[in-house]
Motif scaffolding. Sequence first.
Motif, mmCIF file in Angstrom:
data_model
loop_
_atom_site.group_PDB
_atom_site.id
_atom_site.type_symbol
_atom_site.label_atom_id
_atom_site.label_comp_id
_atom_site.label_asym_id
_atom_site.label_seq_id
_atom_site.Cartn_x
_atom_site.Cartn_y
_atom_site.Cartn_z
ATOM 1 N N TRP A 164 -3.521 -3.449 4.682
ATOM 2 C CA TRP A 164 -2.790 -4.133 6.206
ATOM 3 C C TRP A 164 -3.275 -5.832 6.408
ATOM 4 O O TRP A 164 -2.016 -6.530 6.823
ATOM 5 N N GLY A 169 0.566 -1.346 0.164
ATOM 6 C CA GLY A 169 0.286 0.288 0.529
ATOM 7 C C GLY A 169 0.825 1.036 0.170
ATOM 8 O O GLY A 169 0.579 2.295 0.056
ATOM 9 N N THR A 202 -5.171 1.881 3.470
ATOM 10 C CA THR A 202 -3.975 0.075 3.456
ATOM 11 C C THR A 202 -4.854 -0.774 3.486
ATOM 12 O O THR A 202 -5.229 -1.580 4.011
#
Length: 571
Positions: free
Chosen positions: A379, A314, A377
């Motif tokens: 993650w 990201g 993002t």
Amino acid sequence: MYLEARWVDGRQAVASLRIFRGALPGRRSRLERWLLYLVVFVALNCALLWVLSIDDNMIVSLPFRSGSWKQKSSGPARSRDPYTAMGSTRASLPPEAIFRASQAHEVEDGLLKVNMESKLHPVYQLIRDARTAWNNKLARQSQSLKEAVQEYRRRYGRHPPKGFDRWWRYVKANNVSLPDEYDQIERDLLPFRALSPQELGRRQDELSGRHPTYTLQVTNGSLHTLLSIEEGGASVSDFKYRVEDQVALIEPIVNYLEDFKAVYWLHDNPATAITYDHRQELLKTLRGRQSDHYRSMDICEHPEMVPLHGTLAGVNLQGGPLTPMFVLAKTRLHGDILGVPVEQVVDGMRHIPWEHKVQEKLIWRGRNTGSTYSKNTPWRATQRPRLVEVANAEHGELELLGPPAGMGGKTVAEDRTRIPRAMANRYYFDIAFVDEPIQCDVPDGTCQEIAEGYHFAEGISHDAALYYKYIIDVMQAWVHYVPIQLDYSDLYDAIAFFRGDLSGQGGESALAKEIADAGRAWSNANWRRADMTAYAFRLYLEWARLLAPQTDETDFVEKHARNEGDRAPSL
């Protein structure tokens, strides 16, 4: 007829088979003769395998004029393996792994490609090849300054830097066992050789004082530091320890270093990136040679790893100019210079023998760091959340390569089996986050999602962790630790190889014990503060040469050794 086995000089195994005519009364029938030949053949093979199991490094020959098998000795190893130096012996590998002339499984781009039709478990091949590579590395280490200079010229195609003899004296005085293995420094500094000392100094001066950084500067044997933190950001006390760690690392040698300045990124992540094309342009201007890199970890060769690691996932990574920033961690996409992460060292941990480790599971505890956690993002795919998710999944099945003892002549494909994922996870792993979610976005609900969707458990002290047999760590692959791919696709197969199936059968516990003990011996012998200082010593000598005017006086030649012998450290 009898088989005689004895020890020679307390080390070398000698086995001899003696056959006496007339030992049995009367004439032997054809069946008796064939049985006698069979006994002789079996005895010879058993003795051969017994001799091989004593020492990995032993070369066995079958001399025609002698009644015994003897070791061909080529002299003692030039650098001793810290594991075998303790009196430990390597665990045995199966004959099909030892005597196979060709590779059962091909290795490409640093990764083993499993041959599903092979009858040899791939981990046996990895361990065998790693042992050979490690033994060869130990055997070729330089034993004198002359040899070290010759090896340096062979690897890098130029003279060592000025002060190389001082570094060598420090290395020998502190028993650094791998004095030739500094290719990481070459990989990091090679692109900077395309810049003139003036341009390199200008770029470094621009960095010094930039937030957040700290600068180390040595002038005429005196060390000065500068810590730059943006006002309103983290406090000086939060990061002062990093500056103090680096100062303590080079204090014993500061009087023997050439003048230099190094600017460090304050955090423990990479700082700058350069594009592949820009790197190649820089390298084309050089006449030096680049040594082999760690291909299996090269993001350029394995771009599929980008979304799997928090440093890259990201992140809109923009390549910029080559920047002389020292860091404590980096990838191949980054143009930074790797320093020594002193803070990662733990001193004084007591040793628990393998036999007393009662927990058979693979343990990991940690915080959800290593990425930016927010709705913006990706993650969830990064290494830490994915590890916790994979190791605690309750649904589905997984395909597992059975433990080696269960193959029984079957191919890799025939030995694979499907088992419930939940059962495998409960049997093999003890993996969880600790404390509460951090580095996450509270307003957008990411912190709450992590707290509710991932397994959190009580932390485990260093002392308690010592009772686990399998701990994720990093040293030398397949000799000192077991490497796992970033996507965890080989995690289950690796742990099953050592621990066995879900009933605990068929695993290679002896090999697991060897790797664990060898890893501890390696760290005790090669990850001491003296080894870190030796790395920093050589790094800063190389860096000082790049910053100095390009003259012959910046290279190590014999006249420097004569003129400056009194400056060489004897610590």
